[in-house]
Scaffold this motif. Structure first.
Motif, PDB file in Angstrom:
ATOM      1  N   VAL A 195      -0.902  -4.712  -2.765  1.00  0.00           N
ATOM      2  CA  VAL A 195      -0.628  -4.931  -4.456  1.00  0.00           C
ATOM      3  C   VAL A 195       0.289  -4.865  -4.852  1.00  0.00           C
ATOM      4  O   VAL A 195       1.462  -5.107  -4.733  1.00  0.00           O
ATOM      5  N   TYR A 222       0.373  -3.299 -11.185  1.00  0.00           N
ATOM      6  CA  TYR A 222       0.325  -0.897 -10.685  1.00  0.00           C
ATOM      7  C   TYR A 222       1.581  -1.071 -10.779  1.00  0.00           C
ATOM      8  O   TYR A 222       1.947  -0.729  -9.589  1.00  0.00           O
ATOM      9  N   PRO A 235      -4.271  -0.993 -14.396  1.00  0.00           N
ATOM     10  CA  PRO A 235      -3.654  -0.367 -14.410  1.00  0.00           C
ATOM     11  C   PRO A 235      -3.276   1.190 -15.068  1.00  0.00           C
ATOM     12  O   PRO A 235      -2.983   1.972 -15.231  1.00  0.00           O
ATOM     13  N   GLU A 265      -4.356   0.269  -5.034  1.00  0.00           N
ATOM     14  CA  GLU A 265      -4.076   0.392  -6.969  1.00  0.00           C
ATOM     15  C   GLU A 265      -3.862   1.627  -7.274  1.00  0.00           C
ATOM     16  O   GLU A 265      -2.988   1.470  -8.136  1.00  0.00           O
TER      17      GLU A 265
END
Length: 213
Positions: free
Chosen positions: A5, A10, A103, A127
């Motif tokens: 990720v 994020y 996000p 995420e």
């Protein structure tokens, strides 16, 4: 070596006004639960909506359910379930969400719901954890391997189990705090730098075996 990720995107430190701007863009209330992904049968959204309807009958002050993402295939029954359960004012379909907005939308959510039936690798789960958002996901396919002990894992074929999982995350503050911290720590262990180092060690080991060094 797992997928990774992007922790620069994020993350859990977006400003309130950035999150509010995305909420306003999609007409989302301040309190909401979130699903983010394609709208299609294997994502199990029909059962999620029915479980949400069950939750609203059992509890007061339940946040809105936001279903974010573009339409895939065979999505008509999902839309019809919202109408059938009288949830038109409580379930919000945003349509496509950009990588810039996603996000921030995650950071504003009370919890992230991802009760998918099958996933090769569930990036949205990781995420959401990177955003320090408590996660509800399935106990099958690759999802337990991705989420480990950092999420509430439920039987995706049981609407009651999904309902109970959402209720647990909404009303158990201590559990939410624990999962938020554990999920963020897991995401940090799954960064690109960490995964690249794992791969580097594998190459080193293979070369050492090949050339006896």
């Amino acid at each position: 070596v797992y997928n990774a990720v992007d922790l620069s995107v994020y993350r859990d430190d977006y400003a309130v006004d950035e999150i509010d701007a995305v909420r306003s863009k999609f007409n989302i209330p301040q309190s909401y639960m979130l699903y983010l992904g394609t709208i299609e049968p294997r994502k199990n959204l029909l059962r999620l909506i029915n479980a949400y309807a069950m939750l609203r009958k059992e509890e007061k002050d339940v946040p809105a359910l936001v279903i974010a993402g573009k339409k895939g295939w065979l999505y008509d029954s999902i839309m019809e379930a919202v109408e059938a359960n009288g949830l038109s004012d409580d379930v919000i379909f945003t349509g496509y969400v950009s990588s810039e907005d996603a996000p921030k939308l995650m950071c504003g959510a009370k919890l992230f719901c991802y009760p998918s039936i099958y996933e090769g690798y569930a990036m949205p789960v990781l995420e959401a954890m990177a955003c320090s958002v408590p996660v509800l996901t399935s106990n099958c396919s690759s999802l337990p391997e991705v989420s480990r002990d950092c999420a509430v894992n439920v039987d995706p074929m049981s609407e009651k189990a999904i309902c109970d999982g959402m209720k647990k995350l909404l009303f158990d503050t201590e559990l939410c705090d624990t999962l938020s911290k554990k999920g963020r720590a897991l995401a940090e262990q799954s960064s690109w730098d960490v995964q690249a180092e794992k791969l580097h060690r594998i190459y080193d080991s293979l070369l050492a075996d090949q050339f006896n060094v």
